[in-house]
Each structure stands twice: as structure tokens, then as C-alpha cells.
Design a protein around this motif. Structure first.
Motif, PDB file in Angstrom:
ATOM      1  N   SER A 251       0.831  -1.212   0.000  1.00 53.21           N
ATOM      2  CA  SER A 251       0.000   0.000   0.000  1.00 53.21           C
ATOM      3  C   SER A 251       0.863   1.258   0.000  1.00 53.21           C
ATOM      4  O   SER A 251       0.574   2.228  -0.705  1.00 53.21           O
ATOM      5  CB  SER A 251      -0.920   0.003   1.221  1.00 53.21           C
ATOM      6  N   ILE A 252       1.928   1.251   0.788  1.00 52.40           N
ATOM      7  CA  ILE A 252       2.825   2.409   0.863  1.00 52.40           C
ATOM      8  C   ILE A 252       3.531   2.629  -0.476  1.00 52.40           C
ATOM      9  O   ILE A 252       3.675   3.764  -0.939  1.00 52.40           O
ATOM     10  CB  ILE A 252       3.840   2.217   2.002  1.00 52.40           C
ATOM     11  N   VAL A 253       3.942   1.548  -1.121  1.00 54.93           N
ATOM     12  CA  VAL A 253       4.608   1.672  -2.427  1.00 54.93           C
ATOM     13  C   VAL A 253       3.643   2.213  -3.475  1.00 54.93           C
ATOM     14  O   VAL A 253       4.009   3.060  -4.305  1.00 54.93           O
ATOM     15  CB  VAL A 253       5.192   0.318  -2.867  1.00 54.93           C
ATOM     16  N   VAL A 254       2.397   1.745  -3.460  1.00 58.34           N
ATOM     17  CA  VAL A 254       1.409   2.218  -4.429  1.00 58.34           C
ATOM     18  C   VAL A 254       1.144   3.710  -4.240  1.00 58.34           C
ATOM     19  O   VAL A 254       1.025   4.463  -5.223  1.00 58.34           O
ATOM     20  CB  VAL A 254       0.104   1.403  -4.308  1.00 58.34           C
ATOM     21  N   VAL A 255       1.043   4.163  -2.996  1.00 54.33           N
ATOM     22  CA  VAL A 255       0.860   5.600  -2.745  1.00 54.33           C
ATOM     23  C   VAL A 255       2.066   6.385  -3.257  1.00 54.33           C
ATOM     24  O   VAL A 255       1.919   7.455  -3.860  1.00 54.33           O
ATOM     25  CB  VAL A 255       0.633   5.873  -1.243  1.00 54.33           C
ATOM     26  N   ASN A 256       3.277   5.863  -3.046  1.00 55.62           N
ATOM     27  CA  ASN A 256       4.479   6.505  -3.594  1.00 55.62           C
ATOM     28  C   ASN A 256       4.411   6.585  -5.114  1.00 55.62           C
ATOM     29  O   ASN A 256       4.821   7.589  -5.707  1.00 55.62           O
ATOM     30  CB  ASN A 256       5.729   5.735  -3.163  1.00 55.62           C
ATOM     31  N   LEU A 257       3.916   5.533  -5.741  1.00 53.78           N
ATOM     32  CA  LEU A 257       3.783   5.530  -7.196  1.00 53.78           C
ATOM     33  C   LEU A 257       2.796   6.597  -7.661  1.00 53.78           C
ATOM     34  O   LEU A 257       3.050   7.318  -8.641  1.00 53.78           O
ATOM     35  CB  LEU A 257       3.331   4.143  -7.665  1.00 53.78           C
ATOM     36  N   LEU A 258       1.659   6.714  -6.980  1.00 50.02           N
ATOM     37  CA  LEU A 258       0.666   7.726  -7.339  1.00 50.02           C
ATOM     38  C   LEU A 258       1.239   9.137  -7.185  1.00 50.02           C
ATOM     39  O   LEU A 258       1.012  10.008  -8.039  1.00 50.02           O
ATOM     40  CB  LEU A 258      -0.587   7.557  -6.474  1.00 50.02           C
ATOM     41  N   ILE A 259       1.980   9.351  -6.101  1.00 52.26           N
ATOM     42  CA  ILE A 259       2.598  10.662  -5.896  1.00 52.26           C
ATOM     43  C   ILE A 259       3.617  10.952  -6.997  1.00 52.26           C
ATOM     44  O   ILE A 259       3.711  12.081  -7.495  1.00 52.26           O
ATOM     45  CB  ILE A 259       3.254  10.729  -4.506  1.00 52.26           C
ATOM     46  N   PHE A 260       4.376   9.936  -7.394  1.00 53.01           N
ATOM     47  CA  PHE A 260       5.354  10.114  -8.477  1.00 53.01           C
ATOM     48  C   PHE A 260       4.646  10.506  -9.774  1.00 53.01           C
ATOM     49  O   PHE A 260       5.111  11.399 -10.500  1.00 53.01           O
ATOM     50  CB  PHE A 260       6.145   8.821  -8.679  1.00 53.01           C
ATOM     51  N   ILE A 261       3.519   9.862 -10.057  1.00 51.37           N
ATOM     52  CA  ILE A 261       2.764  10.197 -11.278  1.00 51.37           C
ATOM     53  C   ILE A 261       2.256  11.633 -11.210  1.00 51.37           C
ATOM     54  O   ILE A 261       2.344  12.396 -12.190  1.00 51.37           O
ATOM     55  CB  ILE A 261       1.602   9.207 -11.470  1.00 51.37           C
ATOM     56  N   ILE A 262       1.711  12.022 -10.049  1.00 53.83           N
ATOM     57  CA  ILE A 262       1.201  13.393  -9.889  1.00 53.83           C
ATOM     58  C   ILE A 262       2.318  14.417 -10.054  1.00 53.83           C
ATOM     59  O   ILE A 262       2.172  15.416 -10.762  1.00 53.83           O
ATOM     60  CB  ILE A 262       0.516  13.543  -8.516  1.00 53.83           C
ATOM     61  N   PHE A 263       3.469  14.165  -9.418  1.00 54.36           N
ATOM     62  CA  PHE A 263       4.584  15.106  -9.531  1.00 54.36           C
ATOM     63  C   PHE A 263       5.153  15.128 -10.949  1.00 54.36           C
ATOM     64  O   PHE A 263       5.638  16.174 -11.406  1.00 54.36           O
ATOM     65  CB  PHE A 263       5.671  14.753  -8.512  1.00 54.36           C
ATOM     66  N   SER A 264       5.110  14.001 -11.643  1.00 58.91           N
ATOM     67  CA  SER A 264       5.570  13.983 -13.031  1.00 58.91           C
ATOM     68  C   SER A 264       4.672  14.845 -13.906  1.00 58.91           C
ATOM     69  O   SER A 264       5.150  15.591 -14.771  1.00 58.91           O
ATOM     70  CB  SER A 264       5.602  12.547 -13.566  1.00 58.91           C
ATOM     71  N   LEU A 265       3.365  14.761 -13.670  1.00 63.99           N
ATOM     72  CA  LEU A 265       2.431  15.605 -14.414  1.00 63.99           C
ATOM     73  C   LEU A 265       2.624  17.074 -14.073  1.00 63.99           C
ATOM     74  O   LEU A 265       2.588  17.935 -14.959  1.00 63.99           O
ATOM     75  CB  LEU A 265       0.989  15.173 -14.113  1.00 63.99           C
ATOM     76  N   ILE A 266       2.861  17.359 -12.787  1.00 65.39           N
ATOM     77  CA  ILE A 266       3.112  18.744 -12.383  1.00 65.39           C
ATOM     78  C   ILE A 266       4.390  19.264 -13.043  1.00 65.39           C
ATOM     79  O   ILE A 266       4.445  20.408 -13.525  1.00 65.39           O
ATOM     80  CB  ILE A 266       3.210  18.849 -10.847  1.00 65.39           C
ATOM     81  N   GLY A 267       5.429  18.430 -13.071  1.00 63.06           N
ATOM     82  CA  GLY A 267       6.671  18.818 -13.723  1.00 63.06           C
ATOM     83  C   GLY A 267       6.476  19.087 -15.202  1.00 63.06           C
ATOM     84  O   GLY A 267       7.040  20.041 -15.756  1.00 63.06           O
ATOM     85  N   TYR A 268       5.656  18.268 -15.855  1.00 62.51           N
ATOM     86  CA  TYR A 268       5.381  18.473 -17.282  1.00 62.51           C
ATOM     87  C   TYR A 268       4.637  19.782 -17.509  1.00 62.51           C
ATOM     88  O   TYR A 268       4.962  20.550 -18.429  1.00 62.51           O
ATOM     89  CB  TYR A 268       4.564  17.298 -17.818  1.00 62.51           C
ATOM     90  N   LEU A 269       3.629  20.046 -16.669  1.00 64.30           N
ATOM     91  CA  LEU A 269       2.868  21.293 -16.798  1.00 64.30           C
ATOM     92  C   LEU A 269       3.755  22.498 -16.509  1.00 64.30           C
ATOM     93  O   LEU A 269       3.619  23.552 -17.138  1.00 64.30           O
ATOM     94  CB  LEU A 269       1.677  21.274 -15.844  1.00 64.30           C
TER      95      LEU A 269
END
Length: 471
Positions: A251-269
Motif C-alpha cells: 500500500s505504501i509503495v502504491v501511494v508513492n507511485l501515485l505521488i510520483f505520477i502526480i509530480f511527473s504531471l506537475i513537472g510536465y505542466l
């Protein structure tokens, strides 16, 4: 959400797991930034395999796991650095060679120990019910060391991370700091394996730093944001694990993955420069809503569908589908009642009041008592379960045990305690009893010490709910 927090803080073993987890997450994130930038990100995965091999050997040989594993992992980390600097073997090849060899040694040790034991499974996949007070003390010391390193030696770590040649020219002992980082990483992995497991612990080192680097570019900002991300990810992952009954490490790893995806999108924007602030805010709000919705799912869920089974005949498993059907489709004449038991709070336990081993955290309480015996000796407990008797070395012994639900994805199972049976007291086998008494140690005829409940009061009772009525 507040109710979940209140429940977690009510149980000492969950509170210890939260404290250890937050400290391990903090240390992993800080060390991970330097390791990722130095292209040593997979050292965590390699050392976790070494740690698994060392722990397997220690359990088979009957040695103290941490006392044996920490020096072995430290030795492996120093060997990795030495091979990378002084050998023709490249860093990734040396890592693969050492990690696969250690894993193979661990598998052989497991086979010598007659199969995969519960302890080894816990180290491999992680469990929140295995933390002790010693773990809390060690993680506290580790976190203080790591934080002090980054506060007082920030400039040298910065130089070593980005340009070792410049660091050497400026008088820094590069080899010493590299060995120090490897040593702290080794201890972090060994201590974190109980919560995350050998297969997932490296995610705590890799994800927070990578997520922070998607948006921030300065070393200081990446370190600070990485620490925050790691703490938030662990907290949300732990809450989701408790609420949804999913494995805590995963569960902790999956949350880390979701945060990574969100930050990647923020970085792209941010790079595109089009409506960055507005879209980034929407992404953060969306991520928070998803996490909160997952944590509230437990409250709206229906009764869990336990698959009840009974060992009969020659190992056949008899499923109680009719009992499940009764719970999900109650008739007008027979309505099963599920008793919701109140949990005790830490102040009540600290005051020395009776410890009631309740239904919701039955396995958690029992395992914590066996793991931290000295904390519970002399305490009065109350427990319900099935009455059984057996003979050991010509001595008749009596036990109260039952099936209990797991916590945070941990497997459910049968467990309980040995009890003393007052004279002129008889119960039929498999009958349900409630025992009140004091936990004590005693020496058996084989010369070993065991734990049991010195019974003060014992009565026959009805099973608490349909899920635990038959086995």
C-alpha cells in the motif's frame, strides 16, 4: 478518518509500527536523494537481498536476527563500494552478483530450516505486527544520525554527490562519506524490512527523491520535499492499509507511485508553462480526494467475506459456504449477531487495567504479547476461545485458542495461549470458554520456559460471532 487515527493510536503495536515506519521513511528519503543522484539507486534492492539471506541464516542458526544481519549487510555494502572502485567489475554487475548470491544462500538456509517459516515470510513481505521497542530505539538513533549528517555536513554531501573529484580536491574524505552513506543505508534497510519486506524496501529509497526531482531542481529543495513526500506517502499508505485490509508495504509503495505520477504531471505542466498553478492545484486536490476516498471505503463496506474452513479427516478442507450465506442472507427466524467490541486506549493499558484481547485485533494482541513478553508479564488478561488439551512429555496441558482476523493485509490464523486449569473443572474439547488470569512464565519438564495464563476465573461462553463459531 479521525476514527481510523483513533483506532490506530489505541493499539501499542500499531503505534510502534507508525513511529518506526515514519522514521524509516524519513531516513530512506534523505539517503535516497544522494544514492539516486550518484546512480546507486539499486543498492537498496541489492542490500535488501543480502539482508534477507543474512536473516534467513540467523533464524536457521538460532542467532539474534538484527545482531547477525546488520554486520553482514554492512560488510556487503563496503564490498560493493570496493568492487566498484578497485575492480574491473562495474557497479551494477557487482550489485547483481552479490544480491543474487545472498538470495541463493537465503533460499538454501530456508530449505535447511524445513521450509518457509512465519518469521522469514515476514521479513520477505513485511508485517506491521513484528515491531518491538528495540526497533523503535534503533530507528530513533538511526534517524538522529542521518538528520545530523545532512545538517552538519550538507556542503560536503552536496560536493560528493555531484562531483567527487572536486570534493577530493577540496580536502573532503570522499571514501569515508561514501562508506558512511552505505552503512546508514544498510542499517535503514535491515530495520525497514520488518515493515516493508525485502522485496519492497528499496521503493522507500527510490520513489521520494525521484518524485521531488520532477518539480524541484535545487539539492536543498529536493531533499526537503523528498522527506515530506516520504512521510506523507507512508502515512496515507498505512491508513489505506488499515482501512482496506491490504498489505502495508504494498500500500505504501502504491501511494508513492501515485505521488510520483502526480509530480511527473506537475513537472510536465511546469515545463509547458500553460496554466501551471491552476492545473497543478487541481492535480494535488484530485490526489488528496482519491486517498481520502480510499480510507473511507472501510466504513461503507459490507461485512467481510471470510472463507471459513475446518481441517477434517486426512487434511481435507471443508468450506462453510452455508454459514457465509447465512450471514449475507439472514432468515427471519435466525439473524446472526456480530458483536462490535470496544478497544482499550493506551492510558487504560498504562494504568495497569485488565487487557481484553478483543475480536478486531486478536492476532495483533497475541503476537505482540509473544514478541514483547516482558511488557506483559504479570498483567491480567481476558481472552475467549476454544478449549483444547494435549500431552507433552507425559504432562497434560490445556490451551485456549481461536481463529482471528489479520491486520493491514496480514494473514488470519489460529493462535492463543496455554492456560492452567483449576481442579474439578471440565470442559469438552472445542467448547468456547472465557479465561481471566495473569500472564506468567514457567519452566516445563523439558527445561524450557513457556508463557501461560495463570487462570483466576474460567467460564463457558457462546462463540462471539458467526465468523469464529466453527473451525
Amino acid at each position: 478518518m479521525l476514527q481510523i487515527f483513533r483506532e490506530i493510536l489505541a493499539y501499542p503495536f500499531l503505534l510502534r509500527a507508525v513511529i518506526c515506519g515514519l522514521l524509516i521513511a524519513l531516513c530512506s528519503s534523505l539517503l535516497g536523494v544522494s544514492l539516486v543522484l550518484k546512480r546507486y539507486a539499486m543498492i537498496g534492492d541489492g542490500l535488501s537481498h543480502v539482508s534477507f539471506g543474512a536473516l534467513s541464516l540467523s533464524l536457521v542458526l538460532g542467532l539474534a536476527p538484527l545482531t547477525f544481519a546488520i554486520p553482514m549487510v554492512l560488510l556487503a555494502s563496503f564490498l560493493l563500494l570496493r568492487l566498484s572502485d578497485k575492480s574491473d567489475i562495474r557497479g551494477d554487475s557487482a550489485l547483481a552478483m552479490i544480491s543474487s548470491s545472498a538470495l541463493a544462500i537465503g533460499v538454501i538456509a530456508v530449505s535447511w530450516g524445513r521450509g518457509m517459516s512465519t518469521d522469514i515470510c515476514n521479513y520477505m513481505f513485511g508485517t506491521i505486527l513484528a515491531t518491538t521497542k528495540e526497533d523503535v530505539r534503533l530507528t530513533a538513533i538511526l534517524s538522529l544520525t542521518v538528520i545530523s549528517l545532512f545538517i552538519f555536513f550538507y556542503n560536503r554531501l552536496f560536493a560528493i554527490t555531484f562531483d567527487e573529484n572536486f570534493a577530493k580536491a577540496s580536502g573532503s574524505h570522499v571514501n569515508f562519506y561514501n562508506m558512511l552513506l552505505a552503512a546508514l543505508t544498510s542499517v535503514t534497510i535491515v530495520l525497514g524490512m520488518r515493515l516493508m519486506g525485502a522485496l519492497l524496501i528499496s521503493a522507500l529509497i527510490i520513489f521520494p527523491g525521484l518524485s521531488a526531482m520532477r518539480v524541484f531542481k535545487s539539492f536543498k529543495a529536493v531533499i526537503s520535499v523528498s522527506a515530506i513526500i516520504s512521510l506523507v506517502a507512508f502515512s496515507l499508505g498505512f491508513l489505506a492499509s488499515y482501512a482496506l485490509q491490504t498489505p502495508s508495504g504494498a500500500s505504501i509503495v502504491v501511494v508513492n507511485l501515485l505521488i510520483f505520477i502526480i509530480f511527473s504531471l506537475i513537472g510536465y505542466l511546469k515545463k509547458s508553462g500553460r496554466g501551471f498553478k491552476k492545473q497543478a492545484s487541481l492535480l494535488l486536490v484530485l490526489g488528496l480526494v482519491i486517498c481520502l476516498s480510499a480510507c473511507r471505503a472501510k466504513e461503507q463496506a459490507e461485512l467481510p467475506k471470510f472463507e471459513l474452513a475446518q481441517q477434517t479427516g486426512e487434511g481435507e478442507v471443508q468450506k462453510y459456504d452455508e454459514l457465509i450465506d447465512l450471514v449475507e442472507n439472514p432468515s427471519e427466524t435466525e439473524t446472526p449477531t456480530v458483536q462490535v467490541l470496544e478497544f482499550q486506549t493506551l492510558p487504560e493499558l498504562a494504568a495497569g487495567e485488565e487487557l481484553y484481547i478483543d475480536e478486531k485485533m486478536y492476532i495483533g494482541w497475541v503476537l505482540d504479547i509473544y514478541t514483547n513478553i516482558d511488557d506483559y508479564l504479570g498483567r491480567q488478561v481476558r481472552i475467549r476461545g476454544m478449549f483444547q488439551e494435549f500431552e507433552q512429555l507425559g504432562e497434560k496441558k490445556y490451551v485456549v485458542f481461536r481463529f482471528g482476523p489479520g491486520c493491514c493485509g496480514d494473514d488470519a490464523g489460529m493462535c492463543g495461549f496455554e492456560i492452567t486449569l483449576p481442579e474439578d473443572t471440565e470442559f469438552s474439547l472445542d467448547s468456547w470458554i472465557e479465561v481471566r488470569g495473569v500472564l506468567e512464565r514457567y519452566k516445563s519438564k523439558d527445561g524450557l520456559q513457556y508463557l501461560r495464563i495463570a487462570t483466576e476465573e474460567i467460564t463457558q461462553v457462546e462463540p462471539e460471532n458467526p465468523y469464529t463459531a466453527h473451525y
